[in-house]
Design a protein around this motif. Structure first.
Motif: not given
Length: 271
Positions: A42-56
């Protein structure tokens, strides 16, 4: 009659403006279904929105790191057929969902997503081993957006290559192409195509990617993005550049093991 025509035009404009993003929330499968270890990110965008991803996590001898940008109708889960085998070939693969996709917050938007891609690049670049370079791969819309993101990234010195797969060269042109296939939209294809923002036009950005190596992969059988888009991108790109013709339809590129080998051979040759 006039009111009906106006209503139809409003509906057409709405459909056209939503053309770029088709957010997909459901996760039909996770990497453990193909016996892959993975991490939720989970990383934070410049406006505070949370973005989800995977590391395979790479299997066997580790060969490098890849950041994969998926297409407009996918998410990290539905894109797994395009990514799992790369991890099994020895690459750590990072893949994030755009706003409104999967577990990512926010509302899908081109301006915001282009900005988010820089945040994603920055995050993965910070995970690289000393002297390691990041390989960026984008499919369809993900490839087209990646052209602009890589060309303007503050982390270009960390990027070792850009690979676009079935990407388009111009937002107006591809919108017109898609609308022209529909009897409902055909008569409005030209004016409606200009409702799409073309500020991040890949054809304008591709020449700025150099000296980062670029490979453009495309199929003559792509039923969604005509190969002319790839040809225009290749002509506008500067060296070092490679054009790789593949055999596939738009969404089944890596079902073909020959296409997998072409990508892996290219990445191996960069070292």
């Amino acid at each position: 009659m006039i009111r009906s025509i106006l209503l139809c035009l409003i509906l057409l404009l709405t459909a056209c403006s939503n053309f770029l993003f088709v957010p997909t929330k459901a996760y039909p499968v996770t990497p453990d279904a193909v016996n892959l270890l993975y991490e939720d990110i989970f990383i934070e965008a410049s406006d505070g929105i949370e973005l989800h991803g995977w590391k395979l996590l790479a299997e066997g001898r580790r060969r490098g790191t890849i950041l994969f940008f998926h297409g407009n109708g996918d998410n990290v889960s539905t894109q797994l057929p395009h990514t799992f085998w790369i991890a099994k070939a020895g690459y750590d693969v990072y893949i994030f969902d755009y706003r409104e996709y999967g577990q990512s917050q926010g509302v899908a938007d081109l301006d915001a997503t282009i900005g988010d891609m820089e945040v994603m690049i920055a995050y993965v670049a910070a995970q690289l081993l000393t002297s390691e370079k990041l390989n960026i791969i984008g499919h369809s819309l993900g490839g087209s957006m990646a052209v602009y993101a890589v060309a303007h990234s503050a982390h270009r010195d960390k990027i070792g290559s850009l690979v676009t797969i079935e990407a388009f060269s111009d937002y107006h042109d591809v919108t017109q192409d898609v609308l022209a296939r529909s009897w409902l939209f055909w008569a409005f294809q030209w004016p409606l195509s200009f409702t799409i923002d073309n500020s991040y036009r890949p054809l304008d950005a591709i020449g700025l990617v150099s000296p980062i190596p670029v490979m453009i992969m495309h199929s003559k059988s792509d039923e969604m993005i005509d190969i002319s888009h790839a040809e225009k991108l290749f002509d506008a790109a500067k060296e070092p550049k490679t054009f790789q013709l593949i055999v596939s339809q738009h969404n089944n590129i890596f079902v073909n093991t020959d296409n997998r080998k072409l990508l892996l051979d290219y990445l191996s040759a960069l070292k």
